[in-house]
Design an enzyme around this catalytic site. Structure first.
Site, PDB file in Angstrom:
ATOM      1  N   ARG A  99     -48.825  -7.142  -9.688  1.00 59.26           N
ATOM      2  CA  ARG A  99     -48.634  -6.262 -10.219  1.00 59.26           C
ATOM      3  C   ARG A  99     -49.608  -5.391 -11.338  1.00 59.26           C
ATOM      4  O   ARG A  99     -49.904  -5.637 -11.685  1.00 59.26           O
ATOM      5  CB  ARG A  99     -47.707  -6.922 -11.434  1.00 59.26           C
TER       6      ARG A  99
ATOM      7  N   ARG B 149     -47.246  -7.047 -22.213  1.00 62.02           N
ATOM      8  CA  ARG B 149     -47.064  -6.413 -21.348  1.00 62.02           C
ATOM      9  C   ARG B 149     -46.711  -5.431 -20.630  1.00 62.02           C
ATOM     10  O   ARG B 149     -47.318  -4.416 -21.896  1.00 62.02           O
ATOM     11  CB  ARG B 149     -46.468  -6.907 -20.305  1.00 62.02           C
TER      12      ARG B 149
ATOM     13  N   LYS C  78     -46.007 -14.400 -23.299  1.00 62.04           N
ATOM     14  CA  LYS C  78     -45.778 -12.880 -22.898  1.00 62.04           C
ATOM     15  C   LYS C  78     -45.790 -11.776 -24.046  1.00 62.04           C
ATOM     16  O   LYS C  78     -44.750 -13.207 -24.803  1.00 62.04           O
ATOM     17  CB  LYS C  78     -44.497 -12.791 -22.247  1.00 62.04           C
TER      18      LYS C  78
ATOM     19  N   LYS D  50     -43.480  -8.180 -25.239  1.00 60.68           N
ATOM     20  CA  LYS D  50     -42.985  -6.684 -24.460  1.00 60.68           C
ATOM     21  C   LYS D  50     -43.040  -6.047 -25.190  1.00 60.68           C
ATOM     22  O   LYS D  50     -42.524  -6.323 -26.604  1.00 60.68           O
ATOM     23  CB  LYS D  50     -41.571  -7.428 -23.788  1.00 60.68           C
TER      24      LYS D  50
ATOM     25  N   CYS E  10     -33.678  -9.947  -9.768  1.00 55.97           N
ATOM     26  CA  CYS E  10     -34.577 -10.400  -9.574  1.00 55.97           C
ATOM     27  C   CYS E  10     -35.075 -10.668  -7.790  1.00 55.97           C
ATOM     28  O   CYS E  10     -34.142 -11.047  -7.380  1.00 55.97           O
ATOM     29  CB  CYS E  10     -34.765 -11.436 -10.515  1.00 55.97           C
TER      30      CYS E  10
ATOM     31  N   CYS F 104     -40.909 -16.304  -5.881  1.00 58.93           N
ATOM     32  CA  CYS F 104     -40.727 -16.631  -6.989  1.00 58.93           C
ATOM     33  C   CYS F 104     -40.710 -18.302  -6.912  1.00 58.93           C
ATOM     34  O   CYS F 104     -39.711 -18.311  -6.952  1.00 58.93           O
ATOM     35  CB  CYS F 104     -40.016 -15.917  -8.391  1.00 58.93           C
TER      36      CYS F 104
ATOM     37  N   CYS G 195     -32.472 -17.952 -11.711  1.00 61.59           N
ATOM     38  CA  CYS G 195     -32.416 -18.763 -12.569  1.00 61.59           C
ATOM     39  C   CYS G 195     -32.830 -17.783 -13.982  1.00 61.59           C
ATOM     40  O   CYS G 195     -32.800 -17.125 -13.956  1.00 61.59           O
ATOM     41  CB  CYS G 195     -34.756 -18.728 -12.335  1.00 61.59           C
TER      42      CYS G 195
ATOM     43  N   CYS H 226     -35.713 -12.011 -15.788  1.00 69.13           N
ATOM     44  CA  CYS H 226     -36.090 -10.574 -15.677  1.00 69.13           C
ATOM     45  C   CYS H 226     -34.865  -9.390 -15.844  1.00 69.13           C
ATOM     46  O   CYS H 226     -35.854  -8.286 -15.671  1.00 69.13           O
ATOM     47  CB  CYS H 226     -37.107 -11.564 -13.941  1.00 69.13           C
TER      48      CYS H 226
END
Length: 584
Positions: A90, A159, A227, A229, A448, A454, A493, A497
């Site tokens: 990514r 990110r 993470k 954001k 997603c 994934c 899940c 995302c």
């Protein structure tokens, strides 16, 4: 700025003395990694198809995930072969802004090393899928040669910084793009590990050789608990879903002059099925700041999360839990103490729309930009639409600017008036429509990637959702609702995302062929949806929603959106109404 005891926070001092079994395993991996070096170079040189478990955690900071093609799992297992390992890489693209050459490099790499597709993400990045271990170095090296990077596109750091992508009619939009880039650079890791491994091609430095240098003055040796954001939204248009970010900066304007930002913080989508201590949250109003405060305030908020985020339970480690459990007032006091000055109280924020920026729009300089719909962000060629070939051709020939949107679409910018017709005609040669209405109900849908790559996916998403939304679209037309906007979101899940817990309807994978249905969010993504039904089979999704669409048509207030109707009626009342209709 922050001086965390010369590169060691209190949290780290504790972690460095933890015994076996104390603290999460990932924290110990980060501590022993020598600031993200680990054994990545050594394992890259090994003739294997994968990295070992510890290095799998570290390579995330460098912008990749180790995955497998799960469609091949059973066949390979029966043949006695190892799993079909591959990598997703990514790029970090602040504000979703690329040059034509940078886009073409990504396209070329997806052919040379990937699976012949590119995926635009919900955070305005590009993902290359299907990369084999032996091609990782060349892929990342070439991305950096194009003046992009994969550093901190993944991992326990800030990110990609999002920003409204549309070239607008005033100078403030350009300033926002500039600030998105500055924020991304300011909040990036400082360790030399990334450049030593992927750019220079050898380990030039070690931390021991630089004992006097503060390697990570903001992050420290353990980086963040999870993470992080950040997004910048324009007033009135919440296309970046500002309330789902750890930090959302909402622009304040005086005419065309950027005067500051209202800050919201503590948003986050991810949760874990069956874990009540985890849940999605929207950001809370925090403060107003001036443009020249944005870097310092962002860094300071990051350091509070660094020091107080949960480092023992990664499922409870996002900043949203610190804000929720300690309170905004506590958090603000902590930030102000570190800044050394008080922050202004937050202004009220009012979003009235979420623009997808599709179709033709004029820029302030008289040029035009064209927003093109990309289903699920997947740029690929099919028999009907040669999207990848068409975009490659047009970008080579016309050299437009490139902007990626939070809805996984693409904008071609800076197009002169006299080139509009030629560009549109060229796209149509490849079956690419410039009319966003041709996307139908899927124009407002996101899914997603999920299977087969994934590792978190427990249910389908990208491969399944277009056919499901087509069914919804047919029902809406039958009910006379074909022109209504409904935002549909699906994830394989509960990690969130595709941001399924905001918007009108969310489907969240619970297990194979089972989804939890969430309703009652709103079009502007400023209200969380709530669970309506759990563990609904795939083949029952259509029959579950059709009665709700009928009730909405018959009972809604003038211009009332679907999510607003569900919220007003209440989900328990909706269940009763549906039961009465079914019995009747």
């Amino acid at each position: 700025m922050s001086t965390p005891d010369q590169d060691q926070t209190q949290n780290e001092k504790t972690l460095l003395h933890l015994g076996p079994g104390e603290g999460s395993k990932v924290e110990h991996i980060k501590i022993s990694s020598n600031y993200l070096h680990g054994q990545i170079v050594e394992e890259l040189a090994q003739d294997t198809s994968r990295f070992t478990e510890d290095q799998v955690q570290l390579i995330k900071f460098h912008g990749m995930y180790q995955q497998e093609d799960r469609d091949l799992r059973q066949a390979r297992k029966a043949a006695g072969a190892e799993k079909a390992y591959q990598f997703m890489i990514r790029s970090r693209i602040p504000g979703g802004t690329l040059t034509p050459d940078q886009y073409l490099v990504q396209d070329d790499l997806s052919t040379r090393y990937g699976n012949n597709t590119m995926r635009l993400t919900t955070r305005q990045s590009i993902q290359l899928h299907g990369i084999l271990k032996g091609d990782i170095w060349s892929t990342i090296h070439d991305i950096n040669a194009s003046l992009l990077s994969t550093l901190s596109a993944c991992g326990d750091v800030n990110r990609n910084v999002m920003a409204c992508p549309a070239p607008s009619a005033n100078r403030a939009q350009a300033q926002v793009q500039e600030l998105a880039y500055k924020l991304a650079m300011h909040l990036a890791p400082r360790s030399k590990a990334y450049h030593e491994i992927w750019v220079d091609g050898e380990k030039v430095h070690t931390v021991k050789e630089e004992e006097d240098e503060v390697v990570e003055p903001m992050y420290g040796a353990t980086y963040l608990p999870r993470k992080f954001k950040v997004g910048i939204a324009f007033p009135g248009d919440n296309c970046v879903d500002a309330y789902t970010q750890d930090i959302g900066f909402i622009v304040k304007l005086d005419g065309e002059q950027l005067t500051g930002f209202t800050v919201v913080l503590g948003g986050g989508m991810g949760m874990t099925n069956g874990k009540k201590e985890t849940f999605p949250l929207l950001g809370k109003a925090f403060a107003d700041i001036t443009p020249d405060q944005i870097l310092q305030v962002a860094e300071t908020i990051v350091t509070v999360q660094r020091d107080y985020g949960d480092r023992t339970n990664r499922k409870h480690a996002r900043m949203k839990y610190v804000v929720q459990e300690r309170g905004v007032d506590w958090f603000k006091n902590e930030v102000e103490q570190r800044l050394g000055y008080k922050l202004a109280p937050p202004s009220e924020v009012h979003f009235h729309d979420v623009e997808d920026h599709l179709g033709w729009s004029q820029q302030a300089d008289g040029h035009w930009f064209l927003g093109l719909f990309v289903e699920n962000g997947r740029i690929k060629d099919t028999e009907e639409v040669r999207l990848r070939e068409g975009l490659r051709t047009v970008i080579r020939e016309f050299q437009p600017g490139i902007r990626l949107t939070p809805q996984q679409n693409i904008l071609l910018t800076d197009i002169p008036e006299d080139q509009r017709s030629a560009l549109e005609a060229r796209l149509q040669e490849f079956g690419i429509s410039t009319d966003p209405t041709t996307a139908g109900a899927y124009r407002y849908a996101m899914a997603c990637p999920a299977y087969p790559t994934c590792g978190l996916a427990v249910a389908e998403s990208e491969r399944l959702f277009p056919s499901i939304v087509k069914q919804f679209e047919e029902d809406l037309h039958d009910l006379g609702l074909g022109d209504e906007r409904i935002s549909f979101r699906m994830t394989g899940c509960p990690n969130g995302c595709a941001r399924p817990f905001v918007g009108d309807v969310g489907f969240v994978g619970r297990s194979k062929d089972l989804y939890n249905i969430y309703l009652g969010g709103n079009w502007t993504n400023t209200r969380l949806s709530e669970p309506y039904l759990l563990s609904v089979k795939t083949e029952q999704l259509r029959e579950t929603l059709r009665p709700l669409f009928t009730l909405w048509r018959d009972e809604r207030q003038p211009q009332e959106a679907f999510g607003d109707y569900c919220h007003r009626i209440g989900l328990d009342n909706l269940k009763e109404k549906v039961a009465q209709v079914t019995v009747g």
